[in-house]
Design a protein around this motif. Structure first.
Motif, PDB file in Angstrom:
ATOM      1  N   ASP A  48       1.042  -1.100   0.075  1.00 24.92           N
ATOM      2  CA  ASP A  48      -0.015   0.011   0.056  1.00 24.92           C
ATOM      3  C   ASP A  48       0.868   1.199  -0.069  1.00 24.92           C
ATOM      4  O   ASP A  48       1.836   1.357   0.638  1.00 24.92           O
ATOM      5  CB  ASP A  48      -0.908  -0.031   1.231  1.00 24.92           C
ATOM      6  CG  ASP A  48      -1.837  -1.065   1.227  1.00 24.92           C
ATOM      7  OD1 ASP A  48      -2.206  -1.646   0.032  1.00 24.92           O
ATOM      8  OD2 ASP A  48      -2.240  -1.500   2.229  1.00 24.92           O
ATOM      9  N   ASN A  51       3.311   2.988  -5.745  1.00 28.37           N
ATOM     10  CA  ASN A  51       2.722   3.216  -7.083  1.00 28.37           C
ATOM     11  C   ASN A  51       3.882   3.319  -8.066  1.00 28.37           C
ATOM     12  O   ASN A  51       5.117   3.564  -7.805  1.00 28.37           O
ATOM     13  CB  ASN A  51       1.856   4.182  -7.307  1.00 28.37           C
ATOM     14  CG  ASN A  51       0.632   4.078  -6.202  1.00 28.37           C
ATOM     15  OD1 ASN A  51      -0.144   3.149  -6.070  1.00 28.37           O
ATOM     16  ND2 ASN A  51       0.477   5.074  -5.310  1.00 28.37           N
ATOM     17  N   LYS A  52       3.490   3.175  -9.493  1.00 22.79           N
ATOM     18  CA  LYS A  52       4.220   3.502 -10.592  1.00 22.79           C
ATOM     19  C   LYS A  52       4.822   4.883 -10.279  1.00 22.79           C
ATOM     20  O   LYS A  52       4.000   5.904  -9.992  1.00 22.79           O
ATOM     21  CB  LYS A  52       4.055   3.421 -11.776  1.00 22.79           C
ATOM     22  CG  LYS A  52       3.603   1.991 -12.094  1.00 22.79           C
ATOM     23  CD  LYS A  52       2.960   1.744 -13.449  1.00 22.79           C
ATOM     24  CE  LYS A  52       2.717   0.208 -13.903  1.00 22.79           C
ATOM     25  NZ  LYS A  52       2.263   0.202 -15.282  1.00 22.79           N
ATOM     26  N   SER A  54       6.878   5.804  -7.641  1.00 25.42           N
ATOM     27  CA  SER A  54       7.066   6.187  -6.483  1.00 25.42           C
ATOM     28  C   SER A  54       8.675   6.383  -6.204  1.00 25.42           C
ATOM     29  O   SER A  54       9.290   5.500  -6.853  1.00 25.42           O
ATOM     30  CB  SER A  54       6.566   5.053  -5.272  1.00 25.42           C
ATOM     31  OG  SER A  54       5.314   5.234  -5.472  1.00 25.42           O
ATOM     32  N   ILE A  69       4.669  -2.346 -10.999  1.00 25.63           N
ATOM     33  CA  ILE A  69       4.241  -3.177  -9.819  1.00 25.63           C
ATOM     34  C   ILE A  69       3.118  -4.349 -10.538  1.00 25.63           C
ATOM     35  O   ILE A  69       2.034  -3.984 -11.297  1.00 25.63           O
ATOM     36  CB  ILE A  69       3.279  -2.245  -9.042  1.00 25.63           C
ATOM     37  CG1 ILE A  69       4.341  -1.359  -8.214  1.00 25.63           C
ATOM     38  CG2 ILE A  69       2.687  -3.239  -7.831  1.00 25.63           C
ATOM     39  CD1 ILE A  69       3.666  -0.303  -7.505  1.00 25.63           C
TER      40      ILE A  69
END
Length: 321
Positions: A48, A51-52, A54, A69
């Motif tokens: 959590d 994300n792409k 990050s 991911i």
């Protein structure tokens, strides 16, 4: 006709420029990609906040970003995260990856650390595919920490909190509260009783102190007695024991001398028992026979006088009828 030809020419020029722009963009992408390296990370936990795009940090220093991911199809409990980092970042053997939260925004980043000086860089074999490189890029191992550790332990923590709450509820039930109140009341009574008997307790403690002092004095006297006993043993008993040992040694020597004398006299005793004792027995027998003969002579003298010893006894006269 001339206007139509101009439009075709302009269109052709625009297409050529767009194609050149696309080629230039691809070249820049390849050029920039040559200074970066890709790695895969398989997280066995929720990701959590990742994300792409990050960020990826190495020891807190921004070093790259997340590019992909996806679930790991052979084992869906793992999540595959593809990262791209700068080529100068030391991704060596021993490097591990964790998920860390960034502030309170709900955004997370991939944190790398654990590189050791002198370790070999992470790399795939020459064929590019192995158990450690299932997708053709090196795999960075993970470790639990930060947000991941909290998320993994959250269910267990909630369960323990629930169990603790239930036990506290049972502990603080009406019945237990009454019992606790009774215990506190009894404790107060005991405290009051102890307070009332304070002087007696103080006297008892004083007597105990006196007894302890007397015990100490007695122990000291016992120590002195033991020292005196040791002195007596050293000065009196030990000389007596030495004299006794000398006496025993002398008696032992006398016994040895007696044994030697008996050994020397043993041949004479054997001869006495074999020769002298039979002769003494024969002498006693002869004396016994002589005593019997003398007894007979004495009896004859008593009956017939001394003449009876010379001749035979006189026969009585015969008278015819």
């Amino acid at each position: 006709m001339e206007t139509r030809s101009n439009h075709v020419l302009v269109g052709a020029v625009v297409l050529i420029l767009l194609l050149m722009l696309a080629l230039f963009t691809v070249w820049l992408a390849q050029l920039s990609g040559g200074d970066e390296k890709e790695y895969d990370i398989f997280f066995k936990q929720a990701v959590d906040g990742v994300n792409k795009g990050s960020p990826v940090a190495f020891s807190g220093v921004p070093s790259g970003q997340v590019t992909d991911i996806a679930l790991y199809v052979p084992d869906p409990q793992f999540v595959r995260v593809r990262i791209r980092v700068n080529s100068d970042v030391p991704i060596l053997e021993g490097t591990t990856a964790t998920i860390q939260g960034v502030g309170f925004t709900g955004v997370s980043q991939v944190a790398l650390d654990g590189s050791v000086k002198g370790a070999a860089p992470l790399a795939c074999p020459s064929d590019g595919v192995s158990a450690d490189c299932p997708f053709g890029v090196p795999t960075i191992p993970t470790k639990q920490g930060g947000l991941g550790a909290i998320l993994n332990t959250a269910p267990l923590l909630l369960e323990r909190i629930s169990t603790l709450t239930e036990r506290l509820t049972e502990l603080l039930s009406d019945r237990n509260q009454e019992s606790i109140a009774g215990i506190l009341e009894n404790t107060n009574r005991l405290s009051d009783a102890l307070a009332d008997r304070g002087p007696e307790i103080a006297a008892t403690l004083a007597e105990t102190q006196m007894a302890i002092r007397r015990a100490g004095v007695a122990a000291e006297q016992i120590g002195q007695l033991a020292a005196t006993t040791n002195t007596v043993l050293a000065e009196d008993i030990r000389p007596v024991m030495a004299n006794l040992n000398k006496t025993i040694l002398t008696a032992q020597r006398s016994a040895e001398s007696l044994d030697a004398a008996i050994g020397d006299a043993r041949p004479g005793l054997q001869a006495f028992s074999k020769q002298t004792i039979p002769e003494v027995g024969q002498l006693v027998s002869d004396l016994r026979q002589m005593t019997e003969a003398l007894s007979e002579v004495a009896e004859k003298v008593n009956r017939g006088g001394a003449g009876s010893l010379v001749g035979s006894p006189k026969l009585p006269d015969y008278e015819p009828k």
